[in-house]
Design a protein around this motif. Structure first.
Motif, PDB file in Angstrom:
ATOM      1  N   THR A  11       0.837  -1.200   0.000  1.00  0.00           N
ATOM      2  CA  THR A  11       0.000   0.000   0.000  1.00  0.00           C
ATOM      3  C   THR A  11       0.873   1.252   0.000  1.00  0.00           C
ATOM      4  O   THR A  11       0.616   2.208  -0.747  1.00  0.00           O
ATOM      5  CB  THR A  11      -0.923   0.013   1.232  1.00  0.00           C
ATOM      6  OG1 THR A  11      -1.742  -1.156   1.215  1.00  0.00           O
ATOM      7  CG2 THR A  11      -1.825   1.241   1.231  1.00  0.00           C
ATOM      8  N   TYR A  12       1.900   1.256   0.813  1.00  0.00           N
ATOM      9  CA  TYR A  12       2.816   2.399   0.891  1.00  0.00           C
ATOM     10  C   TYR A  12       3.521   2.619  -0.451  1.00  0.00           C
ATOM     11  O   TYR A  12       3.681   3.749  -0.912  1.00  0.00           O
ATOM     12  CB  TYR A  12       3.841   2.144   1.993  1.00  0.00           C
ATOM     13  CG  TYR A  12       4.802   3.290   2.230  1.00  0.00           C
ATOM     14  CD1 TYR A  12       4.361   4.487   2.798  1.00  0.00           C
ATOM     15  CD2 TYR A  12       6.148   3.175   1.882  1.00  0.00           C
ATOM     16  CE1 TYR A  12       5.243   5.538   3.021  1.00  0.00           C
ATOM     17  CE2 TYR A  12       7.038   4.225   2.090  1.00  0.00           C
ATOM     18  CZ  TYR A  12       6.573   5.400   2.669  1.00  0.00           C
ATOM     19  OH  TYR A  12       7.441   6.438   2.877  1.00  0.00           O
ATOM     20  N   ILE A  15       1.078   4.165  -2.933  1.00  0.00           N
ATOM     21  CA  ILE A  15       0.851   5.583  -2.623  1.00  0.00           C
ATOM     22  C   ILE A  15       1.996   6.440  -3.158  1.00  0.00           C
ATOM     23  O   ILE A  15       1.777   7.481  -3.791  1.00  0.00           O
ATOM     24  CB  ILE A  15       0.685   5.787  -1.109  1.00  0.00           C
ATOM     25  CG1 ILE A  15      -0.668   5.240  -0.646  1.00  0.00           C
ATOM     26  CG2 ILE A  15       0.805   7.273  -0.737  1.00  0.00           C
ATOM     27  CD1 ILE A  15      -0.868   5.251   0.859  1.00  0.00           C
ATOM     28  N   ASN A  16       3.218   6.001  -2.922  1.00  0.00           N
ATOM     29  CA  ASN A  16       4.376   6.757  -3.423  1.00  0.00           C
ATOM     30  C   ASN A  16       4.412   6.789  -4.941  1.00  0.00           C
ATOM     31  O   ASN A  16       4.799   7.799  -5.551  1.00  0.00           O
ATOM     32  CB  ASN A  16       5.670   6.148  -2.881  1.00  0.00           C
ATOM     33  CG  ASN A  16       5.934   6.542  -1.436  1.00  0.00           C
ATOM     34  OD1 ASN A  16       5.521   7.614  -1.005  1.00  0.00           O
ATOM     35  ND2 ASN A  16       6.603   5.682  -0.696  1.00  0.00           N
ATOM     36  N   ILE A  18       1.765   6.659  -6.913  1.00  0.00           N
ATOM     37  CA  ILE A  18       0.709   7.581  -7.337  1.00  0.00           C
ATOM     38  C   ILE A  18       1.186   9.019  -7.222  1.00  0.00           C
ATOM     39  O   ILE A  18       0.950   9.842  -8.117  1.00  0.00           O
ATOM     40  CB  ILE A  18      -0.566   7.369  -6.492  1.00  0.00           C
ATOM     41  CG1 ILE A  18      -1.228   6.032  -6.837  1.00  0.00           C
ATOM     42  CG2 ILE A  18      -1.555   8.520  -6.697  1.00  0.00           C
ATOM     43  CD1 ILE A  18      -2.372   5.656  -5.931  1.00  0.00           C
ATOM     44  N   LYS A  19       1.862   9.340  -6.156  1.00  0.00           N
ATOM     45  CA  LYS A  19       2.361  10.701  -5.937  1.00  0.00           C
ATOM     46  C   LYS A  19       3.367  11.116  -7.004  1.00  0.00           C
ATOM     47  O   LYS A  19       3.529  12.305  -7.281  1.00  0.00           O
ATOM     48  CB  LYS A  19       2.983  10.809  -4.538  1.00  0.00           C
ATOM     49  CG  LYS A  19       1.964  10.734  -3.421  1.00  0.00           C
ATOM     50  CD  LYS A  19       2.599  10.455  -2.069  1.00  0.00           C
ATOM     51  CE  LYS A  19       3.445  11.595  -1.586  1.00  0.00           C
ATOM     52  NZ  LYS A  19       3.975  11.340  -0.215  1.00  0.00           N
ATOM     53  N   CYS A  30      -0.950   2.600 -12.123  1.00  0.00           N
ATOM     54  CA  CYS A  30      -1.138   2.450 -10.677  1.00  0.00           C
ATOM     55  C   CYS A  30      -2.466   1.752 -10.377  1.00  0.00           C
ATOM     56  O   CYS A  30      -2.535   0.890  -9.491  1.00  0.00           O
ATOM     57  CB  CYS A  30      -1.101   3.813  -9.993  1.00  0.00           C
ATOM     58  SG  CYS A  30       0.545   4.541  -9.905  1.00  0.00           S
ATOM     59  N   ASN A 159      -7.517  -1.313   2.835  1.00  0.00           N
ATOM     60  CA  ASN A 159      -6.372  -0.708   2.152  1.00  0.00           C
ATOM     61  C   ASN A 159      -6.722   0.421   1.190  1.00  0.00           C
ATOM     62  O   ASN A 159      -6.014   1.427   1.132  1.00  0.00           O
ATOM     63  CB  ASN A 159      -5.594  -1.791   1.399  1.00  0.00           C
ATOM     64  CG  ASN A 159      -4.902  -2.764   2.328  1.00  0.00           C
ATOM     65  OD1 ASN A 159      -3.782  -2.544   2.758  1.00  0.00           O
ATOM     66  ND2 ASN A 159      -5.578  -3.861   2.651  1.00  0.00           N
ATOM     67  N   ALA A 162      -7.009   4.245   2.232  1.00  0.00           N
ATOM     68  CA  ALA A 162      -5.750   4.953   2.471  1.00  0.00           C
ATOM     69  C   ALA A 162      -5.144   5.463   1.167  1.00  0.00           C
ATOM     70  O   ALA A 162      -4.382   6.440   1.156  1.00  0.00           O
ATOM     71  CB  ALA A 162      -4.761   4.022   3.168  1.00  0.00           C
ATOM     72  N   ILE A 163      -5.494   4.825   0.068  1.00  0.00           N
ATOM     73  CA  ILE A 163      -4.930   5.171  -1.238  1.00  0.00           C
ATOM     74  C   ILE A 163      -5.725   6.265  -1.942  1.00  0.00           C
ATOM     75  O   ILE A 163      -5.154   7.129  -2.626  1.00  0.00           O
ATOM     76  CB  ILE A 163      -4.873   3.908  -2.129  1.00  0.00           C
ATOM     77  CG1 ILE A 163      -3.895   2.884  -1.529  1.00  0.00           C
ATOM     78  CG2 ILE A 163      -4.483   4.248  -3.565  1.00  0.00           C
ATOM     79  CD1 ILE A 163      -3.903   1.539  -2.248  1.00  0.00           C
ATOM     80  N   PHE A 166      -4.739  10.173  -2.118  1.00  0.00           N
ATOM     81  CA  PHE A 166      -3.561  10.446  -2.952  1.00  0.00           C
ATOM     82  C   PHE A 166      -3.909  10.314  -4.432  1.00  0.00           C
ATOM     83  O   PHE A 166      -3.429  11.086  -5.267  1.00  0.00           O
ATOM     84  CB  PHE A 166      -2.428   9.481  -2.584  1.00  0.00           C
ATOM     85  CG  PHE A 166      -1.951   9.628  -1.172  1.00  0.00           C
ATOM     86  CD1 PHE A 166      -1.017  10.601  -0.842  1.00  0.00           C
ATOM     87  CD2 PHE A 166      -2.469   8.822  -0.161  1.00  0.00           C
ATOM     88  CE1 PHE A 166      -0.580  10.748   0.465  1.00  0.00           C
ATOM     89  CE2 PHE A 166      -2.038   8.962   1.140  1.00  0.00           C
ATOM     90  CZ  PHE A 166      -1.096   9.923   1.462  1.00  0.00           C
TER      91      PHE A 166
END
Length: 252
Positions: A11-12, A15-16, A18-19, A30, A159, A162-163, A166
């Motif tokens: 998940t982390y 997220i990175n 996507i950013k 993504c 999950n 949290a995404i 972002f």
């Protein structure tokens, strides 16, 4: 399918990634990886932006079967899609099976059952709500009835929320051109629109803002040009729908 816990690091990582996206192609990649991460096959990311009281702009990124998307658009199924209706007024994720046996007006097909014939047999959706009164959904689906469906839904619920923030934020940055109109409306023009929205006349607004009626008319006319509207009433409705006026607008 053997179920296993989704690693928090996955998940982390998503997220990175996507950013760091630079375009919609990156966002699509993504979305594909998110779909694989939660053991699904299909995804659809859609945001509906109100353009006026009777028309909306719809942005979609997906890998749904082309046959289904073509039929959906041709039959205008968005008008009777329970997922769209649900997402407009709810925030909690929902399993499509919730709507499978809903009694539908005979004039409209049951969209959930229709989707099955095109390969979207099971699925679930996460409602999305954006700035400027936009809404939409992030949906995932399978082409078969999976015995782990409830577990898949639970894992996604732990999950995907949290995404989503972002995903929305970077998608907006990439596709921000259509929102430029809102930032072009000045603070004074917004003030005039807000008081017009409150039913105040040009004379009333001039007294409230401490300026001449001619100045108020000037600001409202400028706002009308920027909003691409034809009269004060349309300017007010479009300003509200697009977020051009976002009360309180009197802050610095």
């Amino acid at each position: 399918m053997s179920m296993k816990d989704i690693n928090t690091n996955d998940t982390y990582r998503i997220i990175n990634k996507i950013k760091a996206c630079k375009n919609n192609k990156d966002i699509n990649q993504c979305l594909y990886e998110i779909t694989e991460m939660i053991y699904c096959e299909y995804y659809l990311f859609a945001i509906i932006h109100p353009h006026s009281m009777v028309r909306s702009d719809i942005s979609i990124l997906d890998n749904y079967p082309k046959k289904w998307r073509q039929y959906y658009d041709d039959a205008n199924l968005i008008q009777c899609d329970p997922i769209v209706d649900y997402s407009n007024s709810n925030h909690s994720p929902v399993n499509w099976s919730t709507f499978e046996n809903d009694v539908i007006n005979k004039k409209h097909p049951n969209v959930i059952k229709e989707a099955k014939t095109s390969g979207l047999v099971t699925g679930f959706s996460f409602p999305i709500h954006t700035a400027n009164n936009g809404f939409g959904m992030l949906s995932f689906a399978h082409s078969s009835k999976d015995k782990y469906q409830d577990s898949l839904f639970l894992h996604a619920c732990m999950n995907i929320p949290a995404i989503i923030p972002f995903l929305i934020d970077n998608y907006r940055k990439i596709n921000i051109a259509h929102e430029k109109l809102n930032s072009d409306v000045t603070k004074r023009e917004k003030e005039c629109l807000v008081w017009a929205c409150e039913g105040k006349s040009t004379w009333d607004i001039s007294k409230i803002l401490g300026c001449s009626e001619r100045t108020v008319t000037f600001h409202l006319t400028n706002a009308q040009m920027k909003l691409n509207t034809t009269n004060r009433c349309q300017s007010i409705s479009k300003a509200i729908l697009t977020g051009a006026i976002d009360c309180p607008c009197f802050k610095n």
